[in-house]
Scaffold this motif. Sequence first.
Motif, mmCIF file in Angstrom:
data_model
loop_
_atom_site.group_PDB
_atom_site.id
_atom_site.type_symbol
_atom_site.label_atom_id
_atom_site.label_comp_id
_atom_site.label_asym_id
_atom_site.label_seq_id
_atom_site.Cartn_x
_atom_site.Cartn_y
_atom_site.Cartn_z
ATOM 1 N N ARG A 170 42.176 33.425 29.681
ATOM 2 C CA ARG A 170 41.105 32.798 28.901
ATOM 3 C C ARG A 170 41.427 31.326 28.767
ATOM 4 N N HIS A 171 40.423 30.490 28.964
ATOM 5 C CA HIS A 171 40.654 29.053 28.871
ATOM 6 C C HIS A 171 40.876 28.667 27.411
ATOM 7 N N PRO A 172 41.989 27.984 27.116
ATOM 8 C CA PRO A 172 42.336 27.735 25.713
ATOM 9 C C PRO A 172 41.366 26.839 24.959
ATOM 10 N N ARG A 173 40.706 25.921 25.648
ATOM 11 C CA ARG A 173 39.793 25.007 24.957
ATOM 12 C C ARG A 173 38.330 25.421 25.101
ATOM 13 N N ALA A 174 37.955 25.812 26.298
ATOM 14 C CA ALA A 174 36.560 26.214 26.499
ATOM 15 C C ALA A 174 36.289 27.597 25.907
ATOM 16 N N GLY A 175 37.338 28.406 25.752
ATOM 17 C CA GLY A 175 37.184 29.706 25.129
ATOM 18 C C GLY A 175 36.434 30.713 25.972
ATOM 19 N N VAL A 176 36.419 30.521 27.290
ATOM 20 C CA VAL A 176 35.698 31.433 28.183
ATOM 21 C C VAL A 176 36.702 32.130 29.099
ATOM 22 N N PRO A 177 36.338 33.291 29.654
ATOM 23 C CA PRO A 177 37.257 33.970 30.560
ATOM 24 C C PRO A 177 37.487 33.183 31.839
ATOM 25 N N VAL A 178 38.718 33.250 32.340
ATOM 26 C CA VAL A 178 39.066 32.676 33.636
ATOM 27 C C VAL A 178 39.348 33.848 34.570
ATOM 28 N N PHE A 179 38.463 34.071 35.530
ATOM 29 C CA PHE A 179 38.606 35.188 36.448
ATOM 30 C C PHE A 179 39.411 34.763 37.672
ATOM 31 N N SER A 180 40.458 35.504 37.959
ATOM 32 C CA SER A 180 41.281 35.213 39.130
ATOM 33 C C SER A 180 40.607 35.732 40.389
ATOM 34 N N LEU A 181 40.485 34.865 41.383
ATOM 35 C CA LEU A 181 40.022 35.256 42.712
ATOM 36 C C LEU A 181 41.169 35.199 43.708
ATOM 37 N N TYR A 182 42.380 35.334 43.159
ATOM 38 C CA TYR A 182 43.567 35.435 44.010
ATOM 39 C C TYR A 182 44.590 36.327 43.306
ATOM 40 N N GLY A 183 44.122 37.513 42.936
ATOM 41 C CA GLY A 183 44.983 38.472 42.259
ATOM 42 C C GLY A 183 44.691 39.862 42.762
ATOM 43 N N GLU A 184 44.162 40.704 41.882
ATOM 44 C CA GLU A 184 43.798 42.061 42.283
ATOM 45 C C GLU A 184 42.688 42.053 43.327
ATOM 46 N N THR A 185 41.873 41.044 43.288
ATOM 47 C CA THR A 185 40.782 40.922 44.255
ATOM 48 C C THR A 185 40.568 39.463 44.620
ATOM 49 N N LYS A 186 40.111 39.229 45.831
ATOM 50 C CA LYS A 186 39.699 37.885 46.237
ATOM 51 C C LYS A 186 38.183 37.742 46.181
ATOM 52 N N ARG A 187 37.510 38.840 45.942
ATOM 53 C CA ARG A 187 36.046 38.843 45.888
ATOM 54 C C ARG A 187 35.578 39.020 44.440
ATOM 55 N N PRO A 188 34.625 38.229 43.995
ATOM 56 C CA PRO A 188 34.096 38.409 42.638
ATOM 57 C C PRO A 188 33.496 39.806 42.481
ATOM 58 N N THR A 189 33.841 40.464 41.397
ATOM 59 C CA THR A 189 33.332 41.806 41.128
ATOM 60 C C THR A 189 31.990 41.735 40.397
ATOM 61 N N PHE A 219 36.112 30.568 37.350
ATOM 62 C CA PHE A 219 36.666 31.325 38.465
ATOM 63 C C PHE A 219 37.744 30.467 39.129
ATOM 64 N N ALA A 220 38.924 31.056 39.346
ATOM 65 C CA ALA A 220 40.058 30.300 39.883
ATOM 66 C C ALA A 220 40.445 30.808 41.268
ATOM 67 N N PRO A 221 40.545 29.913 42.274
ATOM 68 C CA PRO A 221 40.961 30.294 43.629
ATOM 69 C C PRO A 221 42.474 30.325 43.756
ATOM 70 N N GLU A 222 42.976 30.464 44.988
ATOM 71 C CA GLU A 222 44.417 30.391 45.233
ATOM 72 C C GLU A 222 44.990 29.146 44.560
ATOM 73 N N HIS A 223 46.218 29.261 44.088
ATOM 74 C CA HIS A 223 46.952 28.203 43.378
ATOM 75 C C HIS A 223 46.553 28.078 41.912
ATOM 76 N N GLY A 224 45.505 28.792 41.484
ATOM 77 C CA GLY A 224 45.163 28.819 40.077
ATOM 78 C C GLY A 224 44.320 27.650 39.614
ATOM 79 N N LEU A 225 43.865 27.745 38.381
ATOM 80 C CA LEU A 225 43.005 26.716 37.812
ATOM 81 C C LEU A 225 43.713 25.363 37.739
ATOM 82 N N LEU A 226 45.029 25.388 37.534
ATOM 83 C CA LEU A 226 45.811 24.150 37.415
ATOM 84 C C LEU A 226 46.496 23.780 38.728
ATOM 85 N N THR A 227 46.257 24.566 39.778
ATOM 86 C CA THR A 227 46.874 24.391 41.106
ATOM 87 C C THR A 227 48.393 24.300 41.035
ATOM 88 N N ASN A 228 48.987 25.042 40.099
ATOM 89 C CA ASN A 228 50.444 25.041 39.958
ATOM 90 C C ASN A 228 51.093 26.286 40.547
#
Length: 386
Positions: free
Chosen positions: A76-95, A56-65
């Motif tokens: 999707r995380h390129p190495r871990a192979g798991v979904p990266v859910f944005s919590l600063y996009g369509e929603t700020k609350r986990p669905t 789960f990624a907050p504001e500024h993203g997983l890489l804070t860039n």
Amino acid sequence: MMAVKLGIDVFLETQVDEIRSKRIGLLTNQTGVNASLDSTIRLFHNHTDIHLTALFAPEHGLLTNKKEGEKFGDSRHPRAGVPVFSLYGETKRPTDEMMEKVDIVMMDIQDIGARYYTYIYTMAYMMEACARKGKRMIVLDRPNPIGGTKVEGNLIAPDFTSFVGLYPIPNRHGMTIGELAAYFNEAFAINCPLTVVEMQGWKRDNMLPDLNLPWVPPSPNVTSLDMMLLYPGTCLLEGLNISEGRGTAQPFEMLGAPFIDGERLQDAVNELGLQHVKARAAVFTPTYQKYAGEVCQGIQLHVLDRRNIDPVKTMVQVLNVLFKLYPDDISFLEYGSLKHPMFDLLAGNSTLRNGLRIGDPVGYIEECMEGTKQFVADRERYLRYR
């Protein structure tokens, strides 16, 4: 220097058995590292007893860039192979759909000690989602880089809550992210199944230079300890047509605009005799945000005493000088979708804006004193370090 052991290191040494066979979601960004700068994502992905299933990624993203306010989507995380859910996009609350991927959510993110910083509210929203779905949350604690003894500011008024001030806490709260999690959970009735993995060796009066720990900037404009110390006050500039120094090498230390005379402002601020801070005339050209590409004059605030600086009181006095010098040039920024001016959401009330307009912000200062006193009493039972 103090030998401080981070929550992530304590957890991996002593508590991994508690999550074995569970699907783990990790709320983190690039600040999620252990004392050896190993990524928490990589540590979890490579650990034979940890089943990482979502990030789960907050504001500024997983890489804070990502820039402040910049929305981004799922990936999707390129190495871990798991979904990266944005919590600063369509929603700020986990669905509910996001939460179906995990049994336990863990959090490893560095905070900077100011109520405007949105990571603490992403944490709160995640705690709400865990409470809603009956899932456990584990917060891996980290130091407050500007210390845990100094508290300053007013409390957010009920009608002025937002994602830069979700709960009535002061501008500078003096708590760790784990302490805040426990406070939010009980005081505001989130009632999430919460565990805080405490640090070892951290003391309340420790600041960043006191720690024998590496430092990873939590967002693009977090540049130094002095920036973080000033931020509980200088962030108020985001609500005005005055640059807070974004797009320069010293954001939140610099302030200015094309209509300001830097030396005039420097002299007027220094005539106040502010303790622990001195103003220096400065000229800068922001590369983005307010006045991008335009020459601005203003000041840089230099911190002379890190232990004793009062950033909110300091900034209110600087703002009062600015409004007296440039009453016809300064304006409060309006955003159509917001109920109140952005300045009021940052200040947590309309008292400061109204006081600055008449050249007498004493009401806000008094409200800060009362708010600080109340919060210090309220937070005491949630403090985990002395």
